[in-house]
Write an enzyme that holds these catalytic residues in place. Sequence first.
Site, short mmCIF file in Angstrom:
data_model
loop_
_atom_site.label_atom_id
_atom_site.label_comp_id
_atom_site.label_asym_id
_atom_site.label_seq_id
_atom_site.Cartn_x
_atom_site.Cartn_y
_atom_site.Cartn_z
N ASP A 38 -26.01 0.49 4.18
CA ASP A 38 -25.72 2.07 3.88
C ASP A 38 -26.89 2.66 3.98
OD1 ASP A 38 -22.95 1.79 1.95
OD2 ASP A 38 -25.14 2.85 0.59
N TYR A 68 -30.66 -0.11 10.37
CA TYR A 68 -30.18 -0.19 12.16
C TYR A 68 -30.52 -0.99 12.97
CZ TYR A 68 -27.38 4.00 10.54
OH TYR A 68 -25.97 4.73 9.62
N GLY A 82 -18.51 7.97 4.85
CA GLY A 82 -17.60 8.92 4.32
C GLY A 82 -17.75 9.43 2.81
N ARG A 91 -9.25 20.76 3.09
CA ARG A 91 -9.36 19.66 3.83
C ARG A 91 -10.43 19.96 5.04
NH1 ARG A 91 -5.07 18.11 8.43
NH2 ARG A 91 -5.70 15.51 8.33
N VAL A 121 -13.32 3.72 10.87
CA VAL A 121 -12.46 3.77 9.40
C VAL A 121 -12.34 4.92 8.61
CG1 VAL A 121 -11.12 2.66 7.15
CG2 VAL A 121 -12.58 1.37 9.67
N ASN A 123 -11.93 8.90 7.17
CA ASN A 123 -11.26 9.94 6.95
C ASN A 123 -11.19 11.33 6.93
OD1 ASN A 123 -8.75 8.73 7.48
ND2 ASN A 123 -9.06 7.54 5.21
N VAL A 125 -9.27 9.91 9.91
CA VAL A 125 -10.05 8.95 10.84
C VAL A 125 -9.92 9.70 12.74
CG1 VAL A 125 -7.31 8.22 11.27
CG2 VAL A 125 -9.20 7.29 11.78
N ASP A 126 -8.38 10.54 12.62
CA ASP A 126 -8.16 10.45 13.65
C ASP A 126 -9.33 12.02 14.76
OD1 ASP A 126 -5.43 9.73 14.39
OD2 ASP A 126 -5.21 11.27 12.43
N ASP A 151 0.22 2.62 7.73
CA ASP A 151 0.66 3.52 7.72
C ASP A 151 2.12 2.76 8.34
OD1 ASP A 151 -0.31 6.28 7.44
OD2 ASP A 151 -1.36 5.01 8.54
N ARG A 154 2.29 -0.39 6.30
CA ARG A 154 3.59 0.27 5.15
C ARG A 154 5.06 -0.03 5.00
NH1 ARG A 154 -1.08 4.42 2.59
NH2 ARG A 154 -2.69 2.65 1.76
N HIS A 178 -3.20 10.36 11.01
CA HIS A 178 -2.68 9.35 9.66
C HIS A 178 -3.12 10.64 8.93
CE1 HIS A 178 -3.56 6.36 6.62
NE2 HIS A 178 -4.65 6.87 6.38
N THR A 236 -7.74 2.36 -2.81
CA THR A 236 -7.49 1.78 -1.79
C THR A 236 -8.10 1.13 -0.34
OG1 THR A 236 -6.89 3.21 0.29
CG2 THR A 236 -5.02 3.14 -1.65
#
Length: 319
Positions: A38, A68, A82, A91, A121, A123, A125-126, A151, A154, A178, A236
């Site tokens: 991190d 690294y 992120g 967005r 992971v 966002n 993410v796609d 998703d 859920r 997503h 989350t």
Amino acid sequence: MDKKTGRKITIIGAGAVGSTIAYSLSQRSHASEIVLIDVNIARAKGEALDIVQSTSFRDPIRVKYGDYEEAANSDIVIITSGIGRKPGQTRLELTKTNVGIIKEIAPQITKVAPNAIYIIVSNPVDILTYVFTKVSGIPENQIIGTGTILDSARLKCILAQKLNIAQKNVHSYVFGEHGDTSFIPWSTSRVSGVSIDEYISLVKQKGMPVETIDKDEIFHYVQKSGGEIIKDKGATFYGIAASVMNLVNMLTSAYDSITCCSTMMHGEYGVNDVCLSCLTIIGPNGVQGKIPMPMTNEEIDKMQHSERVLREIIDGLDI
């Protein structure tokens, strides 16, 4: 990646999501070494120390922090770095910021772990999975975005509650992005091989407890519950950590499995050159291909709508 013991797993990003994934991994047998990286070195150090002190009751495992170089020869790399969306931020603005972070991370981690399987992971993410695929030089079969796996979890959770049945018996998925253009291909939803509507009818005939399904209500729950969790507790992380653990389990198992995650599309449902979620074969050698499950024309149109929305954003990026 050959099946073996003693795997090394690196997590980039030691925030709430990354540290929860690291803790979850530390309590299982998937890895013998976990590395946390991190930009906030003190945070990574503290998380590593806290986690390793929780492992007294299991077989020995290394939990380290560092740069690294510490990730050299990792078998799996999980990227959670992120920033979250700020009030008033568009967005596209958020996307550009996190794309910059991925572009900064990619050459540093792939230099030391070129043979790792990468789980994205962060966002959106796609888009970040797409960008990492394009800039990293890593083969596509080694790159997986978590996509709609959460998703779909859920969706299974709320359907199981409504149907009064175990989640493992519910086979229903969220496809596409997503995000806002995700959709549920209801024509493919099953309870142990029986369509949702048929299952409800059969159970009602037996006088057993089951709720009628309002599909719009279910979809609203799936799309909005993440925001509800963020509103109530600030973030989350349990659900996405469990989703990542599910992927790690597939990657470290003897046989391939099928899940709904984000990978590069090559003509499935008429979609090309974007990363979206549909049924995908995942196993010890990474991505093994997709299962183009039959969908209705309306559902295919929704998949292609996801493609158009993501393509518009991608075209505005400097990749």
